[in-house]
Structure formats: structure tokens, C-alpha cells
Design a protein around this motif. Structure first.
Motif, PDB file in Angstrom:
ATOM      1  N   ILE A   6       0.839  -1.200   0.000  1.00  0.00           N
ATOM      2  CA  ILE A   6       0.000   0.000   0.000  1.00  0.00           C
ATOM      3  C   ILE A   6       0.873   1.249   0.000  1.00  0.00           C
ATOM      4  N   TRP A   7       1.872   1.275   0.889  1.00  0.00           N
ATOM      5  CA  TRP A   7       2.729   2.450   0.989  1.00  0.00           C
ATOM      6  C   TRP A   7       3.602   2.634  -0.250  1.00  0.00           C
ATOM      7  N   THR A   8       4.031   1.553  -0.857  1.00  0.00           N
ATOM      8  CA  THR A   8       4.790   1.660  -2.107  1.00  0.00           C
ATOM      9  C   THR A   8       3.918   2.315  -3.174  1.00  0.00           C
ATOM     10  N   PHE A  14       2.565   9.598  -5.399  1.00  0.00           N
ATOM     11  CA  PHE A  14       3.040  10.948  -5.088  1.00  0.00           C
ATOM     12  C   PHE A  14       4.110  11.389  -6.082  1.00  0.00           C
ATOM     13  N   GLU A  15       5.064  10.502  -6.356  1.00  0.00           N
ATOM     14  CA  GLU A  15       6.143  10.851  -7.282  1.00  0.00           C
ATOM     15  C   GLU A  15       5.591  11.155  -8.677  1.00  0.00           C
ATOM     16  N   ALA A  16       4.652  10.351  -9.142  1.00  0.00           N
ATOM     17  CA  ALA A  16       4.053  10.573 -10.462  1.00  0.00           C
ATOM     18  C   ALA A  16       3.273  11.891 -10.489  1.00  0.00           C
ATOM     19  N   ASP A  17       2.537  12.172  -9.421  1.00  0.00           N
ATOM     20  CA  ASP A  17       1.764  13.415  -9.349  1.00  0.00           C
ATOM     21  C   ASP A  17       2.673  14.644  -9.326  1.00  0.00           C
ATOM     22  N   ILE A  18       3.788  14.554  -8.628  1.00  0.00           N
ATOM     23  CA  ILE A  18       4.747  15.664  -8.585  1.00  0.00           C
ATOM     24  C   ILE A  18       5.298  15.919  -9.981  1.00  0.00           C
ATOM     25  N   ARG A  48      11.279  10.242   2.334  1.00  0.00           N
ATOM     26  CA  ARG A  48      12.045  11.485   2.464  1.00  0.00           C
ATOM     27  C   ARG A  48      12.288  12.125   1.099  1.00  0.00           C
ATOM     28  N   ARG A  49      12.597  11.295   0.094  1.00  0.00           N
ATOM     29  CA  ARG A  49      12.803  11.818  -1.256  1.00  0.00           C
ATOM     30  C   ARG A  49      11.519  12.448  -1.792  1.00  0.00           C
ATOM     31  N   GLU A  52      11.021  15.812  -0.095  1.00  0.00           N
ATOM     32  CA  GLU A  52      11.922  16.812  -0.672  1.00  0.00           C
ATOM     33  C   GLU A  52      11.445  17.223  -2.069  1.00  0.00           C
ATOM     34  N   ALA A  53      10.993  16.256  -2.865  1.00  0.00           N
ATOM     35  CA  ALA A  53      10.494  16.565  -4.209  1.00  0.00           C
ATOM     36  C   ALA A  53       9.237  17.430  -4.134  1.00  0.00           C
ATOM     37  N   GLN A  54       8.378  17.162  -3.155  1.00  0.00           N
ATOM     38  CA  GLN A  54       7.179  17.989  -2.978  1.00  0.00           C
ATOM     39  C   GLN A  54       7.567  19.424  -2.625  1.00  0.00           C
ATOM     40  N   ALA A  55       8.533  19.584  -1.729  1.00  0.00           N
ATOM     41  CA  ALA A  55       8.983  20.932  -1.346  1.00  0.00           C
ATOM     42  C   ALA A  55       9.590  21.652  -2.547  1.00  0.00           C
ATOM     43  N   ASP A  56      10.410  20.946  -3.332  1.00  0.00           N
ATOM     44  CA  ASP A  56      11.010  21.553  -4.528  1.00  0.00           C
ATOM     45  C   ASP A  56       9.925  21.942  -5.531  1.00  0.00           C
TER      46      ASP A  56
END
Length: 94
Positions: A6-8, A14-18, A48-49, A52-56
Motif C-alpha cells: 500500500i505504501w509503495t 506521489f512521485e508521479a503526481d509531482i 524522504r525523497r 523533498e520533491a514535494q517541497a522543490d
């Protein structure tokens, strides 16, 4: 479904949406799964990555919004002139 799976899926989404957001797209609405449980320790580096990607991405999108506002302000400052039925200038150089 196991918490790790689930978490994966959550982190991958999240990464795809960013990536979609910073490329000018609109991520679809998302509802968190109710059965995710706590983040598995082995996924902490990926989380964590993502953070950081969300903040960037937020910084980049804020700069883009500011730049667009500045350009819109400059356009609004140009005085409107009379409207003519035919052009006053002809660009012959293209």
C-alpha cells in the motif's frame, strides 16, 4: 493488501503526481487508503525523497505563479489604445 504494498503505491503515486504537476499537468484527485497503517521503516528513504520533491515542486510552482503574475501586471500596465479596423503597421520581415 500488505502495508508495504500500500505504501509503495502511495509513494509511487506521489512521485508521479509531482512530475505531472511540474510539467504543467493536473494530477487527478486522490483519496488516501484507509488501511495504509504506519509507514514501513524500509520505505523511509523513499518517503524522504518524496517529501523533498514535494517541497522543490512547491517552490518551483510558486516561482512560476509569481512570474506569471509579474507578466500579467506588465500587460495590464500597457495603456489600451483605440481599435482600428485595419492594422497600422505591417511586419514585412516576418
Amino acid at each position: 493488501m500488505a502495508s508495504l504494498e500500500i505504501w509503495t503505491g502511495i509513494l509511487d503515486r506521489f512521485e508521479a503526481d509531482i512530475a505531472l504537476a511540474v510539467s504543467g499537468g493536473f494530477p487527478p484527485a486522490w483519496e488516501p487508503p484507509l488501511d495504509a497503517g504506519p509507514l514501513p521503516a524500509e520505505l523511509a528513504p523513499q518517503a524522504r525523497r518524496v517529501l523533498e520533491a514535494q517541497a522543490d515542486a512547491m517552490d518551483l510552482l510558486a516561482r512560476m505563479k509569481h512570474d506569471a503574475g509579474t507578466q500579467l501586471g506588465a500587460l495590464a500596465a500597457v495603456p489600451a489604445g483605440p481599435v482600428f479596423e485595419r492594422p497600422l503597421l505591417l511586419d514585412v520581415r516576418g
